[in-house]
Motif scaffolding. Structure first.
Motif, PDB file in Angstrom:
ATOM      1  N   LEU A  47      39.880  43.718  51.070  1.00  0.00           N
ATOM      2  CA  LEU A  47      41.340  43.605  51.150  1.00  0.00           C
ATOM      3  C   LEU A  47      42.029  43.575  49.780  1.00  0.00           C
ATOM      4  O   LEU A  47      43.108  44.171  49.628  1.00  0.00           O
ATOM      5  N   PRO A  48      41.488  42.906  48.769  1.00  0.00           N
ATOM      6  CA  PRO A  48      42.171  42.890  47.468  1.00  0.00           C
ATOM      7  C   PRO A  48      42.394  44.269  46.848  1.00  0.00           C
ATOM      8  O   PRO A  48      43.262  44.426  45.977  1.00  0.00           O
ATOM      9  N   VAL A  49      41.625  45.271  47.296  1.00  0.00           N
ATOM     10  CA  VAL A  49      41.803  46.623  46.761  1.00  0.00           C
ATOM     11  C   VAL A  49      43.161  47.199  47.152  1.00  0.00           C
ATOM     12  O   VAL A  49      43.798  47.917  46.377  1.00  0.00           O
ATOM     13  N   VAL A  50      43.612  46.892  48.372  1.00  0.00           N
ATOM     14  CA  VAL A  50      44.841  47.501  48.885  1.00  0.00           C
ATOM     15  C   VAL A  50      46.039  46.548  48.871  1.00  0.00           C
ATOM     16  O   VAL A  50      47.183  47.004  48.984  1.00  0.00           O
ATOM     17  N   LEU A  51      45.787  45.259  48.754  1.00  0.00           N
ATOM     18  CA  LEU A  51      46.906  44.315  48.731  1.00  0.00           C
ATOM     19  C   LEU A  51      47.693  44.447  47.422  1.00  0.00           C
ATOM     20  O   LEU A  51      47.103  44.653  46.364  1.00  0.00           O
ATOM     21  N   ALA A  92      41.638  35.430  38.951  1.00  0.00           N
ATOM     22  CA  ALA A  92      42.448  36.525  39.492  1.00  0.00           C
ATOM     23  C   ALA A  92      41.739  37.864  39.284  1.00  0.00           C
ATOM     24  O   ALA A  92      41.713  38.715  40.184  1.00  0.00           O
ATOM     25  N   SER A  93      41.160  38.046  38.110  1.00  0.00           N
ATOM     26  CA  SER A  93      40.440  39.293  37.822  1.00  0.00           C
ATOM     27  C   SER A  93      39.187  39.415  38.679  1.00  0.00           C
ATOM     28  O   SER A  93      38.823  40.515  39.098  1.00  0.00           O
ATOM     29  N   THR A  94      38.525  38.301  38.939  1.00  0.00           N
ATOM     30  CA  THR A  94      37.324  38.318  39.777  1.00  0.00           C
ATOM     31  C   THR A  94      37.651  38.784  41.190  1.00  0.00           C
ATOM     32  O   THR A  94      36.911  39.580  41.782  1.00  0.00           O
ATOM     33  N   PHE A  98      35.815  42.108  42.612  1.00  0.00           N
ATOM     34  CA  PHE A  98      34.728  41.900  43.567  1.00  0.00           C
ATOM     35  C   PHE A  98      34.533  43.046  44.559  1.00  0.00           C
ATOM     36  O   PHE A  98      33.383  43.462  44.804  1.00  0.00           O
ATOM     37  N   PRO A  99      35.594  43.594  45.186  1.00  0.00           N
ATOM     38  CA  PRO A  99      35.378  44.655  46.180  1.00  0.00           C
ATOM     39  C   PRO A  99      34.631  45.860  45.621  1.00  0.00           C
ATOM     40  O   PRO A  99      33.800  46.453  46.326  1.00  0.00           O
ATOM     41  N   ALA A 160      48.527  39.778  39.701  1.00  0.00           N
ATOM     42  CA  ALA A 160      47.981  38.499  40.161  1.00  0.00           C
ATOM     43  C   ALA A 160      47.795  37.542  38.989  1.00  0.00           C
ATOM     44  O   ALA A 160      48.038  36.335  39.104  1.00  0.00           O
ATOM     45  N   THR A 161      47.385  38.082  37.849  1.00  0.00           N
ATOM     46  CA  THR A 161      47.193  37.253  36.653  1.00  0.00           C
ATOM     47  C   THR A 161      48.511  36.663  36.182  1.00  0.00           C
ATOM     48  O   THR A 161      48.593  35.478  35.841  1.00  0.00           O
ATOM     49  N   LEU A 162      49.555  37.479  36.169  1.00  0.00           N
ATOM     50  CA  LEU A 162      50.868  37.007  35.718  1.00  0.00           C
ATOM     51  C   LEU A 162      51.379  35.880  36.611  1.00  0.00           C
ATOM     52  O   LEU A 162      51.926  34.878  36.118  1.00  0.00           O
ATOM     53  N   MET A 163      51.188  36.011  37.923  1.00  0.00           N
ATOM     54  CA  MET A 163      51.668  34.988  38.844  1.00  0.00           C
ATOM     55  C   MET A 163      50.839  33.714  38.781  1.00  0.00           C
ATOM     56  O   MET A 163      51.375  32.609  38.795  1.00  0.00           O
ATOM     57  N   PHE A 164      49.520  33.866  38.698  1.00  0.00           N
ATOM     58  CA  PHE A 164      48.613  32.724  38.811  1.00  0.00           C
ATOM     59  C   PHE A 164      48.314  32.066  37.462  1.00  0.00           C
ATOM     60  O   PHE A 164      48.193  30.841  37.377  1.00  0.00           O
ATOM     61  N   ALA A 165      48.209  32.882  36.417  1.00  0.00           N
ATOM     62  CA  ALA A 165      47.856  32.343  35.100  1.00  0.00           C
ATOM     63  C   ALA A 165      49.044  32.272  34.153  1.00  0.00           C
ATOM     64  O   ALA A 165      48.997  31.555  33.145  1.00  0.00           O
ATOM     65  N   GLY A 166      50.094  33.014  34.457  1.00  0.00           N
ATOM     66  CA  GLY A 166      51.270  32.978  33.600  1.00  0.00           C
ATOM     67  C   GLY A 166      51.135  33.853  32.364  1.00  0.00           C
ATOM     68  O   GLY A 166      50.168  34.609  32.207  1.00  0.00           O
ATOM     69  N   ASN A 167      52.112  33.740  31.500  1.00  0.00           N
ATOM     70  CA  ASN A 167      52.162  34.539  30.275  1.00  0.00           C
ATOM     71  C   ASN A 167      52.219  33.593  29.071  1.00  0.00           C
ATOM     72  O   ASN A 167      53.282  33.309  28.533  1.00  0.00           O
ATOM     73  N   ILE A 168      51.058  33.097  28.677  1.00  0.00           N
ATOM     74  CA  ILE A 168      50.975  32.169  27.549  1.00  0.00           C
ATOM     75  C   ILE A 168      50.223  32.867  26.423  1.00  0.00           C
ATOM     76  O   ILE A 168      49.009  33.069  26.505  1.00  0.00           O
TER      77      ILE A 168
END
Length: 215
Positions: A47-51, A92-94, A98-99, A160-168
């Motif tokens: 699912l992460p491939v198409v989401l 987020a990258s994992t 993964f798929p 996903a990285t921007l939302m979950f990890a932010g921009n620091i």
């Protein structure tokens, strides 16, 4: 300008280190098996491939945020939330890498003649010895290809990285995020540099993958 590149490579390496064993073990478990619900389960894996990346980021926040059971446990154990940390970027990258690892590993395992593995077991090799000395070597091309593609996908993760990890900067600002911020700020030269480096790395990864597939 180099820091985001280094951070992206580090994040992609961690993501690969997490996605590779998970993808290989799950692919080995699922390869050649038939059971009710298998298609639905594999669809969930892919699912992460198409989401949209923002959906992945949103779900990660729900699952690992401060107010979730998992997030609360992580904060209790480590004294800090995983959000807005380098580990959040790696997670987020994992998820998005993964798929690709799973699909490549599963294709490699299913391409092996079952009689070869059965012969090894009949000669006294246990399940793990057969897996380590027969299955893995015979599927090595598919596994390496999956690892390369997973690394490349993790390297390019943005939403996903921007939302979950932010921009620091220096902490969670990976190259894709840095490119976006550079364009927003009118720093075109910096954006071009980062884009060129990412294109070069991605090209090398895909080229190596193509070479492996052609052998």
């Amino acid at each position: 300008m180099v820091n985001p590149i280094i951070l992206s490579i580090q994040t992609a390496a961690i993501a690969l280190a997490l996605a590779f064993p998970c993808g290989v073990l799950l692919a080995k478990t699922m390869a050649g098996k038939r059971f009710r619900g298998k298609t639905a389960l594999e669809t969930l894996f892919l699912l992460p491939v198409v989401l949209p990346p923002t959906v992945v980021g949103f779900l990660l926040i729900i699952l690992f945020g401060k107010h979730s059971p998992v997030g609360s446990m992580i904060e209790w154990v480590f004294g800090n939330s995983i959000m807005f940390t380098p580990w959040a970027a790696a997670l987020a990258s994992t998820v998005v890498a993964f798929p690709l690892m799973y699909q490549s590993a599963k294709a490699g395992f299913e391409s092996i003649n079952p009689e070869i593995e059965e012969a090894a077991r009949m000669d006294g090799a246990g399940t793990w010895r057969t897996f380590l000395h027969i299955t893995l070597p015979l599927s090595s091309t598919a596994l390496v290809t999956g690892a390369i593609l997973s690394f490349a996908r993790a390297l390019g993760e943005f939403g996903a990285t921007l939302m979950f990890a932010g921009n620091i900067p220096g902490k969670t600002q990976t190259a894709p995020i840095a490119i976006y911020m550079a364009m927003e700020s009118g720093r075109t030269d910096e954006a071009w540099f980062l884009v060129a480096v990412i294109i070069l790395i991605s090209f090398i990864m895909l080229y190596l993958s193509s070479l492996l597939k052609s052998k």
